[in-house]
Write an enzyme that holds these catalytic residues in place. Structure first.
Site, PDB file in Angstrom:
ATOM      1  N   ARG A 174     -92.093 103.056  42.118  1.00  0.00           N
ATOM      2  CA  ARG A 174     -91.041 102.330  42.815  1.00  0.00           C
ATOM      3  C   ARG A 174     -90.238 103.275  43.693  1.00  0.00           C
ATOM      4  NH1 ARG A 174     -88.267  99.820  37.507  1.00  0.00           N
ATOM      5  NH2 ARG A 174     -88.175 102.067  37.139  1.00  0.00           N
ATOM      6  N   ARG A 202     -86.331 100.407  43.336  1.00  0.00           N
ATOM      7  CA  ARG A 202     -85.413 100.515  42.187  1.00  0.00           C
ATOM      8  C   ARG A 202     -84.092 101.067  42.679  1.00  0.00           C
ATOM      9  NH1 ARG A 202     -82.273 100.877  38.470  1.00  0.00           N
ATOM     10  NH2 ARG A 202     -82.770 100.957  36.243  1.00  0.00           N
ATOM     11  N   ASP A 218     -81.531  95.042  39.392  1.00  0.00           N
ATOM     12  CA  ASP A 218     -81.604  96.379  39.991  1.00  0.00           C
ATOM     13  C   ASP A 218     -82.976  96.709  40.583  1.00  0.00           C
ATOM     14  OD1 ASP A 218     -83.243  97.007  37.767  1.00  0.00           O
ATOM     15  OD2 ASP A 218     -81.514  97.661  36.606  1.00  0.00           O
ATOM     16  N   GLU A 253     -81.673  93.496  31.141  1.00  0.00           N
ATOM     17  CA  GLU A 253     -83.021  92.991  31.386  1.00  0.00           C
ATOM     18  C   GLU A 253     -83.056  91.456  31.433  1.00  0.00           C
ATOM     19  OE1 GLU A 253     -85.435  94.846  32.140  1.00  0.00           O
ATOM     20  OE2 GLU A 253     -84.685  96.827  31.550  1.00  0.00           O
ATOM     21  N   ASP A 270     -77.974 100.519  36.364  1.00  0.00           N
ATOM     22  CA  ASP A 270     -78.874  99.811  35.451  1.00  0.00           C
ATOM     23  C   ASP A 270     -78.238  98.472  35.116  1.00  0.00           C
ATOM     24  OD1 ASP A 270     -80.943  99.278  33.596  1.00  0.00           O
ATOM     25  OD2 ASP A 270     -79.742 100.103  31.962  1.00  0.00           O
ATOM     26  N   THR A 271     -79.008  97.388  35.216  1.00  0.00           N
ATOM     27  CA  THR A 271     -78.507  96.067  34.850  1.00  0.00           C
ATOM     28  C   THR A 271     -79.273  95.565  33.629  1.00  0.00           C
ATOM     29  OG1 THR A 271     -80.066  94.906  36.309  1.00  0.00           O
ATOM     30  CG2 THR A 271     -77.917  95.524  37.241  1.00  0.00           C
TER      31      THR A 271
END
Length: 245
Positions: free
Chosen positions: A110, A59, A45, A67, A64-65
């Site tokens: 970001r 971003r 992401d 980590e 959300d992916t």
């Protein structure tokens, strides 16, 4: 004097909106997709792009992916899969970004944006394939929240990716311990089933005679098997005779 009166009148009539500087891309309230060049894929992401002559970290909005290399969370299940798929998608066509109406930069510096490849949403693709969850929903940057929720529900319904294991996806992120516990339990179950069904030992003695030993047999514990069988019939078919016969 008349000139200044005219200027004052114009300001009162049309307002004092500041004219954007030369080269500034004004996108608030629009759905303009701005072409960019991808410089690096950091994870599922987050990417780096060349935007307006600068290298910027971006971003992905609203997703959300897992980590891939977090300071405290480390590498989470499906993190590498999400990164690889993100990289594959971004290499497949022309990439562009779209801003929403709210903040364009987060607390980490970001840029926040929607990402497209040939006009197709990368966020939606990752969600639909079960490689991301809908997250970080902060109004007013919620333009595509309904579409993203629908895409996520497709993966959830089919138990794809991050949705394969119950409770891996949480409101705060991803709980890797759930998958680790599930894997460990499955491993134990597999071993247990193996012990229960394939516990007959097949041994070949020095004379070349094939003997099989059942768990209740006299020499079972001390026998080192050359083969394992799941039933006595299987052992007999393989040419072995029962110990004691």
């Amino acid at each position: 004097m008349k000139k200044w009166i005219f200027i004052l009148f114009a300001l009162l009539l049309f307002g004092c909106e500041e004219i954007p500087p030369s080269g500034f891309i004004q996108t608030n309230g629009t759905t303009d997709q701005i072409p960019v060049e991808v410089v690096e894929v950091i994870d599922g992401d987050t990417i780096k792009v060349k935007y307006d002559g600068n290298i910027e970290k971006v971003r992905f909005l609203l997703i959300d992916t897992p980590e891939t290399n977090h300071n405290t969370l480390g590498k989470q299940p499906f993190g590498e899969d999400a990164k690889a798929r993100n990289k594959e998608l971004l290499a497949s066509g022309d990439v562009s970004i779209e801003f929403d109406v709210g903040e364009r930069v987060d607390d980490y510096g970001r840029m926040l944006a929607y990402i497209y490849v040939d006009g197709v949403s990368v966020q939606e693709t990752l969600l639909e394939e079960g490689l991301a969850r809908v997250a970080y929903v902060f109004p007013p940057n919620t333009r595509y929240i309904d579409e993203f929720e629908d895409a996520s529900n497709i993966a959830k319904t089919q138990s794809l990716g991050v949705w394969e294991t119950d409770n891996y996806v949480t409101n705060r992120g991803f709980n890797a311990s759930v998958i680790e516990e599930t894997s460990y339990t499955n491993e134990l179950n597999t071993v247990s089933e193996s012990d229960a069904k394939c516990a007959i030992k097949g041994n070949i003695n020095r004379q070349g005679k094939k003997i099989y030993h059942v768990p209740s047999g006299k020499y079972y514990e001390q026998t080192n098997p050359e083969e394992w069988f799941c039933s006595e019939q299987e052992a007999v078919t393989a040419g072995f005779k029962k110990s004691g016969e």
